[in-house]
Scaffold this motif. Structure first.
Motif, PDB file in Angstrom:
ATOM      1  N   LEU A 278       0.737  -1.100  -0.041  1.00 42.32           N
ATOM      2  CA  LEU A 278      -0.162  -0.088  -0.067  1.00 42.32           C
ATOM      3  C   LEU A 278       0.936   1.239   0.027  1.00 42.32           C
ATOM      4  O   LEU A 278       0.699   2.440  -0.749  1.00 42.32           O
ATOM      5  CB  LEU A 278      -0.995  -0.099   1.077  1.00 42.32           C
ATOM      6  CG  LEU A 278      -1.851   1.140   1.288  1.00 42.32           C
ATOM      7  CD1 LEU A 278      -2.831   1.367   0.089  1.00 42.32           C
ATOM      8  CD2 LEU A 278      -2.595   1.142   2.692  1.00 42.32           C
ATOM      9  N   THR A 279       1.947   1.334   0.753  1.00 44.33           N
ATOM     10  CA  THR A 279       2.970   2.479   0.901  1.00 44.33           C
ATOM     11  C   THR A 279       3.420   2.455  -0.410  1.00 44.33           C
ATOM     12  O   THR A 279       3.824   3.876  -0.747  1.00 44.33           O
ATOM     13  CB  THR A 279       3.656   2.356   2.022  1.00 44.33           C
ATOM     14  OG1 THR A 279       4.576   1.171   1.971  1.00 44.33           O
ATOM     15  CG2 THR A 279       3.179   2.489   3.272  1.00 44.33           C
ATOM     16  N   ASP A 280       3.873   1.658  -1.142  1.00 43.73           N
ATOM     17  CA  ASP A 280       4.489   1.492  -2.324  1.00 43.73           C
ATOM     18  C   ASP A 280       3.671   2.346  -3.522  1.00 43.73           C
ATOM     19  O   ASP A 280       4.102   3.105  -4.156  1.00 43.73           O
ATOM     20  CB  ASP A 280       5.172   0.419  -2.769  1.00 43.73           C
ATOM     21  CG  ASP A 280       6.166   0.444  -3.950  1.00 43.73           C
ATOM     22  OD1 ASP A 280       7.045   1.154  -3.631  1.00 43.73           O
ATOM     23  OD2 ASP A 280       5.908  -0.481  -4.840  1.00 43.73           O
ATOM     24  N   ILE A 281       2.368   2.015  -3.640  1.00 45.29           N
ATOM     25  CA  ILE A 281       1.540   2.504  -4.225  1.00 45.29           C
ATOM     26  C   ILE A 281       1.178   4.122  -4.057  1.00 45.29           C
ATOM     27  O   ILE A 281       1.171   5.076  -4.859  1.00 45.29           O
ATOM     28  CB  ILE A 281       0.141   1.905  -4.439  1.00 45.29           C
ATOM     29  CG1 ILE A 281       0.290   0.431  -4.531  1.00 45.29           C
ATOM     30  CG2 ILE A 281      -0.944   2.620  -5.044  1.00 45.29           C
ATOM     31  CD1 ILE A 281      -1.241  -0.545  -4.563  1.00 45.29           C
ATOM     32  N   LEU A 282       1.393   4.233  -2.394  1.00 47.79           N
ATOM     33  CA  LEU A 282       0.777   5.908  -2.105  1.00 47.79           C
ATOM     34  C   LEU A 282       2.331   6.525  -2.630  1.00 47.79           C
ATOM     35  O   LEU A 282       2.461   7.762  -2.980  1.00 47.79           O
ATOM     36  CB  LEU A 282       0.846   5.825  -0.600  1.00 47.79           C
ATOM     37  CG  LEU A 282      -0.331   5.341  -0.254  1.00 47.79           C
ATOM     38  CD1 LEU A 282      -0.514   5.338   1.169  1.00 47.79           C
ATOM     39  CD2 LEU A 282      -1.782   6.132  -0.998  1.00 47.79           C
ATOM     40  N   LYS A 283       3.456   6.043  -2.610  1.00 49.01           N
ATOM     41  CA  LYS A 283       4.574   6.633  -2.970  1.00 49.01           C
ATOM     42  C   LYS A 283       4.720   7.261  -4.339  1.00 49.01           C
ATOM     43  O   LYS A 283       4.968   8.116  -4.756  1.00 49.01           O
ATOM     44  CB  LYS A 283       5.842   5.855  -2.789  1.00 49.01           C
ATOM     45  CG  LYS A 283       7.115   6.236  -3.112  1.00 49.01           C
ATOM     46  CD  LYS A 283       8.392   5.355  -2.879  1.00 49.01           C
ATOM     47  CE  LYS A 283       9.726   6.099  -3.499  1.00 49.01           C
ATOM     48  NZ  LYS A 283      10.820   5.257  -3.246  1.00 49.01           N
ATOM     49  N   VAL A 284       4.026   6.050  -5.207  1.00 46.17           N
ATOM     50  CA  VAL A 284       3.895   6.481  -6.730  1.00 46.17           C
ATOM     51  C   VAL A 284       2.853   7.675  -6.896  1.00 46.17           C
ATOM     52  O   VAL A 284       3.433   8.715  -7.631  1.00 46.17           O
ATOM     53  CB  VAL A 284       3.740   5.209  -7.565  1.00 46.17           C
ATOM     54  CG1 VAL A 284       3.206   5.662  -8.826  1.00 46.17           C
ATOM     55  CG2 VAL A 284       4.364   4.019  -7.350  1.00 46.17           C
ATOM     56  N   ASN A 285       1.975   7.686  -6.097  1.00 44.90           N
ATOM     57  CA  ASN A 285       0.827   8.858  -6.399  1.00 44.90           C
ATOM     58  C   ASN A 285       1.652  10.044  -5.546  1.00 44.90           C
ATOM     59  O   ASN A 285       1.486  11.254  -6.468  1.00 44.90           O
ATOM     60  CB  ASN A 285      -0.274   8.387  -5.498  1.00 44.90           C
ATOM     61  CG  ASN A 285      -1.612   9.529  -5.558  1.00 44.90           C
ATOM     62  OD1 ASN A 285      -1.851   9.814  -6.560  1.00 44.90           O
ATOM     63  ND2 ASN A 285      -1.620   9.979  -4.405  1.00 44.90           N
ATOM     64  N   ARG A 286       2.377   9.844  -4.609  1.00 45.34           N
ATOM     65  CA  ARG A 286       2.970  11.217  -3.954  1.00 45.34           C
ATOM     66  C   ARG A 286       3.844  11.542  -5.125  1.00 45.34           C
ATOM     67  O   ARG A 286       3.903  12.977  -5.230  1.00 45.34           O
ATOM     68  CB  ARG A 286       3.523  10.760  -2.634  1.00 45.34           C
ATOM     69  CG  ARG A 286       4.420  11.960  -2.208  1.00 45.34           C
ATOM     70  CD  ARG A 286       5.262  11.714  -0.904  1.00 45.34           C
ATOM     71  NE  ARG A 286       6.200  10.400  -1.126  1.00 45.34           N
ATOM     72  CZ  ARG A 286       7.297  10.411  -1.646  1.00 45.34           C
ATOM     73  NH1 ARG A 286       7.719  11.959  -2.312  1.00 45.34           N
ATOM     74  NH2 ARG A 286       8.095   9.483  -1.965  1.00 45.34           N
ATOM     75  N   LYS A 287       4.767  10.890  -5.856  1.00 47.18           N
ATOM     76  CA  LYS A 287       5.683  11.548  -6.677  1.00 47.18           C
ATOM     77  C   LYS A 287       5.115  12.072  -7.846  1.00 47.18           C
ATOM     78  O   LYS A 287       5.757  12.865  -8.484  1.00 47.18           O
ATOM     79  CB  LYS A 287       6.589  10.408  -7.175  1.00 47.18           C
ATOM     80  CG  LYS A 287       7.616   9.722  -5.825  1.00 47.18           C
ATOM     81  CD  LYS A 287       8.734   8.808  -6.437  1.00 47.18           C
ATOM     82  CE  LYS A 287       9.707   9.610  -7.115  1.00 47.18           C
ATOM     83  NZ  LYS A 287      10.991   8.851  -7.140  1.00 47.18           N
ATOM     84  N   LEU A 288       4.041  11.547  -8.462  1.00 53.01           N
ATOM     85  CA  LEU A 288       3.258  12.152  -9.484  1.00 53.01           C
ATOM     86  C   LEU A 288       2.761  13.459  -8.979  1.00 53.01           C
ATOM     87  O   LEU A 288       2.877  14.490 -10.001  1.00 53.01           O
ATOM     88  CB  LEU A 288       2.349  11.221  -9.828  1.00 53.01           C
ATOM     89  CG  LEU A 288       2.613  10.079 -10.594  1.00 53.01           C
ATOM     90  CD1 LEU A 288       1.344   9.119 -10.709  1.00 53.01           C
ATOM     91  CD2 LEU A 288       3.357  10.146 -11.779  1.00 53.01           C
ATOM     92  N   MET A 289       2.350  13.540  -7.881  1.00 53.91           N
ATOM     93  CA  MET A 289       1.709  14.685  -7.354  1.00 53.91           C
ATOM     94  C   MET A 289       2.914  15.891  -7.162  1.00 53.91           C
ATOM     95  O   MET A 289       2.655  17.264  -7.718  1.00 53.91           O
ATOM     96  CB  MET A 289       1.044  14.609  -5.923  1.00 53.91           C
ATOM     97  CG  MET A 289      -0.202  13.939  -6.221  1.00 53.91           C
ATOM     98  SD  MET A 289      -1.169  13.734  -4.639  1.00 53.91           S
ATOM     99  CE  MET A 289      -1.576  15.518  -4.032  1.00 53.91           C
ATOM    100  N   GLN A 290       3.972  15.493  -6.864  1.00 58.31           N
ATOM    101  CA  GLN A 290       5.200  16.372  -6.553  1.00 58.31           C
ATOM    102  C   GLN A 290       5.652  16.871  -8.060  1.00 58.31           C
ATOM    103  O   GLN A 290       6.160  18.105  -8.208  1.00 58.31           O
ATOM    104  CB  GLN A 290       6.227  15.747  -5.746  1.00 58.31           C
ATOM    105  CG  GLN A 290       6.062  15.500  -4.217  1.00 58.31           C
ATOM    106  CD  GLN A 290       7.092  14.858  -3.660  1.00 58.31           C
ATOM    107  OE1 GLN A 290       8.175  14.392  -4.025  1.00 58.31           O
ATOM    108  NE2 GLN A 290       7.111  14.913  -2.282  1.00 58.31           N
ATOM    109  N   ARG A 291       5.765  16.039  -9.020  1.00 53.30           N
ATOM    110  CA  ARG A 291       6.113  16.173 -10.139  1.00 53.30           C
ATOM    111  C   ARG A 291       4.947  17.370 -10.800  1.00 53.30           C
ATOM    112  O   ARG A 291       5.420  18.223 -11.656  1.00 53.30           O
ATOM    113  CB  ARG A 291       5.961  15.030 -11.207  1.00 53.30           C
ATOM    114  CG  ARG A 291       6.671  15.286 -12.603  1.00 53.30           C
ATOM    115  CD  ARG A 291       6.836  14.095 -13.276  1.00 53.30           C
ATOM    116  NE  ARG A 291       7.680  12.998 -12.740  1.00 53.30           N
ATOM    117  CZ  ARG A 291       7.860  11.927 -12.907  1.00 53.30           C
ATOM    118  NH1 ARG A 291       7.223  11.276 -14.101  1.00 53.30           N
ATOM    119  NH2 ARG A 291       8.705  11.028 -12.526  1.00 53.30           N
ATOM    120  N   MET A 292       3.924  17.094 -10.504  1.00 48.57           N
ATOM    121  CA  MET A 292       2.780  18.134 -10.945  1.00 48.57           C
ATOM    122  C   MET A 292       3.098  19.572 -10.411  1.00 48.57           C
ATOM    123  O   MET A 292       3.035  20.708 -11.128  1.00 48.57           O
ATOM    124  CB  MET A 292       1.412  17.561 -10.741  1.00 48.57           C
ATOM    125  CG  MET A 292       1.051  16.425 -11.816  1.00 48.57           C
ATOM    126  SD  MET A 292      -0.464  15.631 -11.129  1.00 48.57           S
ATOM    127  CE  MET A 292      -1.817  17.145 -11.338  1.00 48.57           C
TER     128      MET A 292
END
Length: 242
Positions: A205-219
């Motif tokens: 679950l945290t790995d999935i959230l990390k991907v989402n966080r990195k995408l948001m940070q990139r945006m």
């Protein structure tokens, strides 16, 4: 470029060009000034050892080669300024190194000089040990925020192997007719395997959230780039018109 210099007069500001050189050469996005810890007279032997231990701990967590991780004498280029996200209010030094590694920023360290003499007492800590403990816990906390997957996977593997080993131990005694009296091993094995499965689920679950966080940070980074580029362009137009 942005240069950060603490207000306690510890760092020699004449070394600012040393910090800027790797940025201007394109070899780094963030540069940390590394103090000559061993040669600083007003640092006690205990503080010097704690400093070295703390820097080693943060280097391992952040994956950088900076020898003086708590140094507040730093320089950043535009890419680092737009791409860093800092949340901690105690000290940004350790978190920024972990965040820089996660943001694929290049971090370098350069030797700098310090000013000798009486300095302003620190407002962050009462003593070096307190600072080491608090900053260490802060670094560990933000490592878990930025990269929790290895921690939960390691916990899952360790508890799972122990649980399987204890279950196998019980099975051996049970099959050889000596299972009576070893039920505790089976109970503990069940608890450990349950913890292992739970840790595995949390890790995924945290790995999935990390991907989402990195995408948001990139945006957000791209939004920052667009906002400040627009401001720079408008200021340039205004200067030409005036």
């Amino acid at each position: 470029y942005l240069v950060n210099l603490d207000a306690d007069n510890q760092y020699n500001a004449d070394d600012i060009p040393k910090l800027l050189a790797p940025l201007m050469d394109g070899g780094a996005d963030m540069v940390v000034g590394e103090r000559p810890i061993r040669d600083i007279e007003h640092f006690s032997p205990l503080k010097k050892k704690l400093q070295a231990l703390g820097s080693l701990f943060v280097r391992k967590l952040a994956g950088v080669k900076v020898m003086d991780t708590p140094s507040g004498f730093r320089a950043l280029n535009r890419r680092a300024m737009l791409g860093l996200f800092i949340f901690n209010r105690f000290t940004y030094t350790h978190e920024s190194l972990i965040a820089a590694n996660e943001a694929d920023l290049r971090v370098a360290g350069v030797p700098i000089r310090v000013n000798e003499g009486v300095l302003r007492p620190s407002r962050l800590m009462k003593n070096a040990f307190q600072y080491l403990v608090r900053s260490g816990l802060t670094a560990l906390r933000f490592y878990m925020i930025y990269n929790p997957y290895p921690i939960f996977m390691t916990l899952s593997a360790v508890t799972g192997l122990l649980g399987v080993a204890l279950a196998g131990r019980f099975a051996w005694f049970y099959l050889t007719g000596r299972g009576q009296g070893w039920i505790q091993s089976l109970i503990i094995a069940g608890i450990l395997i349950t913890i292992s499965l739970f840790s595995l689920s949390v890790g995924i679950l945290t790995d999935i959230l990390k991907v989402n966080r990195k995408l948001m940070q990139r945006m957000i980074t791209e939004m920052r780039e667009n906002i400040y580029s627009a401001k720079i362009d408008s200021e340039s137009v205004g200067d030409k018109e005036s």
